[in-house]
Design a protein around this motif. Structure first.
Motif, mmCIF file in Angstrom:
data_model
loop_
_atom_site.group_PDB
_atom_site.id
_atom_site.type_symbol
_atom_site.label_atom_id
_atom_site.label_comp_id
_atom_site.label_asym_id
_atom_site.label_seq_id
_atom_site.Cartn_x
_atom_site.Cartn_y
_atom_site.Cartn_z
ATOM 1 N N THR A 69 73.967 122.841 66.431
ATOM 2 C CA THR A 69 73.793 121.470 65.995
ATOM 3 C C THR A 69 72.587 121.367 65.089
ATOM 4 O O THR A 69 71.649 122.162 65.199
ATOM 5 N N SER A 121 82.313 120.119 69.353
ATOM 6 C CA SER A 121 83.694 119.637 69.308
ATOM 7 C C SER A 121 84.667 120.777 69.057
ATOM 8 O O SER A 121 85.792 120.776 69.567
ATOM 9 N N GLY A 153 83.193 115.324 60.794
ATOM 10 C CA GLY A 153 82.878 115.988 62.056
ATOM 11 C C GLY A 153 82.112 115.079 62.995
ATOM 12 O O GLY A 153 82.436 113.927 63.194
ATOM 13 N N GLN A 154 81.018 115.616 63.570
ATOM 14 C CA GLN A 154 80.237 114.871 64.544
ATOM 15 C C GLN A 154 78.912 114.380 63.959
ATOM 16 O O GLN A 154 78.011 113.981 64.694
ATOM 17 N N ASN A 155 78.765 114.428 62.642
ATOM 18 C CA ASN A 155 77.510 114.031 62.007
ATOM 19 C C ASN A 155 77.356 112.518 62.010
ATOM 20 O O ASN A 155 78.316 111.779 61.790
ATOM 21 N N TRP A 176 85.395 118.451 54.586
ATOM 22 C CA TRP A 176 85.895 117.283 55.296
ATOM 23 C C TRP A 176 86.969 116.542 54.503
ATOM 24 O O TRP A 176 87.988 116.122 55.047
ATOM 25 N N SER A 211 87.532 116.249 64.916
ATOM 26 C CA SER A 211 86.436 117.071 65.403
ATOM 27 C C SER A 211 86.040 118.104 64.364
ATOM 28 O O SER A 211 86.662 118.228 63.307
ATOM 29 N N GLY A 212 84.993 118.862 64.706
ATOM 30 C CA GLY A 212 84.570 119.964 63.865
ATOM 31 C C GLY A 212 85.513 121.144 63.982
ATOM 32 O O GLY A 212 86.434 121.169 64.809
ATOM 33 N N SER A 213 85.284 122.142 63.150
ATOM 34 C CA SER A 213 86.152 123.321 63.134
ATOM 35 C C SER A 213 86.038 124.111 64.430
ATOM 36 O O SER A 213 84.945 124.314 64.953
ATOM 37 N N ARG A 217 80.249 124.357 66.552
ATOM 38 C CA ARG A 217 80.034 122.953 66.894
ATOM 39 C C ARG A 217 80.641 122.654 68.269
ATOM 40 O O ARG A 217 81.671 123.214 68.637
ATOM 41 N N LYS A 261 76.927 117.138 55.243
ATOM 42 C CA LYS A 261 77.145 116.645 56.601
ATOM 43 C C LYS A 261 78.249 115.598 56.643
ATOM 44 O O LYS A 261 78.213 114.676 57.453
ATOM 45 N N GLU A 294 86.976 123.592 56.567
ATOM 46 C CA GLU A 294 85.573 123.197 56.641
ATOM 47 C C GLU A 294 85.272 121.954 55.799
ATOM 48 O O GLU A 294 84.506 121.087 56.227
#
Length: 499
Positions: A99, A165, A476-478, A192, A148-150, A163, A473, A190
């Motif tokens: 993270t 997620s 994802g979860q950013n 987004w 979610s992220g990769s 990540r 960023k 990757e």
């Protein structure tokens, strides 16, 4: 009703009945967690360094283990990254959750074999509580999307790293795999924006029933679908009836999301982090979150105003009060000890112990001594929007503007409006009034003419997306910080618009 929906009901009843037992005596549940994790870690390097063999009570732990953040514990994390065993928890971590930190660069948070159930069961039990309360389980028969992220993991010292997620994606129960979207291949993209296009392609003609993700990124997904179809989400996904989210306060995004959907849907708020899954909303009529007292995490709480004092009081769950802002400190079976996660919480009730996430320790404005926190700016915005129903906000942040001899000092609100107020000046005055009501220090500074009325700087709807893309960023979860004590983010946003 399908077999998954049908079988989920007895499982939900069992989980909630078991949960009810520790809800009635959360202090006892916490004592059991405390004793278990201290005993398990006594022979680790950290346990030996901090004399865990002599730690018998939470008070002993507070004496032996100071409150630390990631940077202060970095020497132990670095030993794990070098492949050393038995450092913070027996053996090696199962994963590192990777993270980004604002002060520590990239963080590598250990997730152990003992702690992975906390993440998995927390999310699962949030859904089972909903089923038990409402009787609605049909969403399990449709398609479920988790933005979610990769899930692609790298290796650090032989430990799978990625990540959170993406890690959790590997632990989705097998019986939900056939329901889950997007596909593994799409989830591995990757970039987004490329990934979002692929997600829309895979889901636009599916029977979506549950959608989960951080609200601003879900809104981007909705925007893409509406742009593609010219329809509201309710018409594209007529069976969509449950929205699960976490990571940010839903309130600033709620109006636009519901407008995009076109009707009310049930929602569940969760409180997950790389360090643990802490709480979830267990009642539809109550937006506060049930703290998970028996899930491998021992909690301590420090009143925010005491946090930076030399010896702040560290309270256990049995000692907290409602209405007080606390810094959340955890010790856990992931090998985190006296760890400040950076979030602040406020209890709304005891028995059951339920809370709201009130802000971040490092996300505040006190350039003039006002110490305005996230909960206050979010609440002020929500109240102002209630007075200006035409307003829809995509994203926002607040920063101080300090007079350099050219004019008054003030708070600058940089707001990306999807639908702006008809009268921006009146809207700014309303915001200012509601913030004054929520923070007496800010009110005093306005009354004393030390600060001028706040300024609202309207930004295009995609301003924050452009900024996050420049920072690498996007998606994802950013998350965007709600407020900052300097102008780094504010200036970055304004610069991004000029490119």
């Amino acid at each position: 009703m399908g077999i998954k929906a049908l079988l989920s009901k007895p499982m939900a009843a069992w989980v909630v009945a078991r949960q009810q037992r520790w809800m009635e005596d959360p202090a006892q549940a916490q004592q059991q967690v405390f004793a278990s994790i201290v005993r398990a870690a006594a022979s680790t390097a950290f346990g030996k360094d901090h004399y865990f063999k002599d730690v018998q009570t939470p008070q002993d732990l507070a004496q032996a283990v100071p409150v630390r953040d990631y940077e202060a514990l970095r020497p132990y994390f670095d030993r794990l990254k070098a492949g050393e065993r038995d450092v913070l928890w027996p053996g090696l971590p199962l994963y590192f959750a990777k993270t980004s930190g604002t002060t520590s660069g990239t963080k590598y948070i250990p997730i152990t074999q003992a702690s992975i159930p906390n993440h998995i069961n927390g999310a699962k039990n949030a859904l089972l509580n909903y089923i038990q309360e409402t009787g609605r389980s049909q969403f399990l028969d449709g398609k479920l999307i988790f933005l979610s992220g990769s899930p692609v993991l790298e290796e650090v010292a032989g430990i799978h790293t990625g990540r959170l997620s993406g890690i959790v994606n590997h632990h989705v129960p097998g019986y939900l795999r056939t329901n889950q979207l997007p596909s593994y291949q799409t989830n591995c993209i990757e970039d987004w924006e490329t990934k979002l296009d692929a997600i829309v392609n895979e889901t636009i003609d599916q029977r979506m029933t549950l959608i989960s993700g951080i609200p601003p990124w879900v809104q981007m997904y909705f925007d893409k679908i509406m742009s593609r179809t010219g329809k509201q989400i309710k018409d594209v996904f007529p069976d969509f009836n449950l929205f699960v989210y976490g990571g940010v306060n839903f309130a600033p995004y709620k109006t636009k999301l519901l407008d995009s959907i076109g009707r009310q849907v049930d929602s569940i708020e969760t409180f997950p982090a790389s360090e643990g899954f802490f709480a979830f909303q267990n009642r539809q009529e109550d937006p506060s979150l049930l703290l998970l007292a028996d899930s491998g995490i021992f909690y301590e709480f420090i009143a925010v105003e005491e946090f930076y004092q030399p010896n702040p009081r560290r309270l256990t769950l049995a000692e907290v009060k409602t209405g007080v802002n606390y810094a959340l400190i955890i010790s856990s079976n992931a090998g985190l000890w006296g760890y400040s996660i950076g979030d602040t919480v406020k209890f709304t009730s005891l028995f059951p112990h339920k809370l709201v996430v009130s802000g971040r320790l490092k996300h505040f404005i006190s350039a003039f001594g006002e110490h305005v926190i996230g909960e206050e700016v979010e609440g002020a915005l929500q109240d102002a929007m209630a007075e200006f129903p035409e307003v829809a906000v995509t994203e926002f942040t607040v920063a101080p503007y300090v007079d350099q001899g050219n004019g008054p000092s003030y708070h600058e609100w940089l707001i990306a409006f999807d639908s702006p107020p008809h009268d921006l000046e009146r809207f700014a005055k309303s915001l200012n009034w509601h913030l004054r009501k929520r923070n007496t220090y800010y009110d005093d500074l306005i009354s004393g003419n030390i600060l001028a009325t706040l300024k609202v700087t309207p930004l295009p709807p995609n301003a924050f997306q452009q900024y996050m893309k420049r920072q690498g960023k996007l998606g994802g979860q950013n998350k965007v910080p709600r407020l900052s004590n300097d102008r780094t983010l504010a200036n970055g946003l304004l610069e991004a618009l000029q490119v």
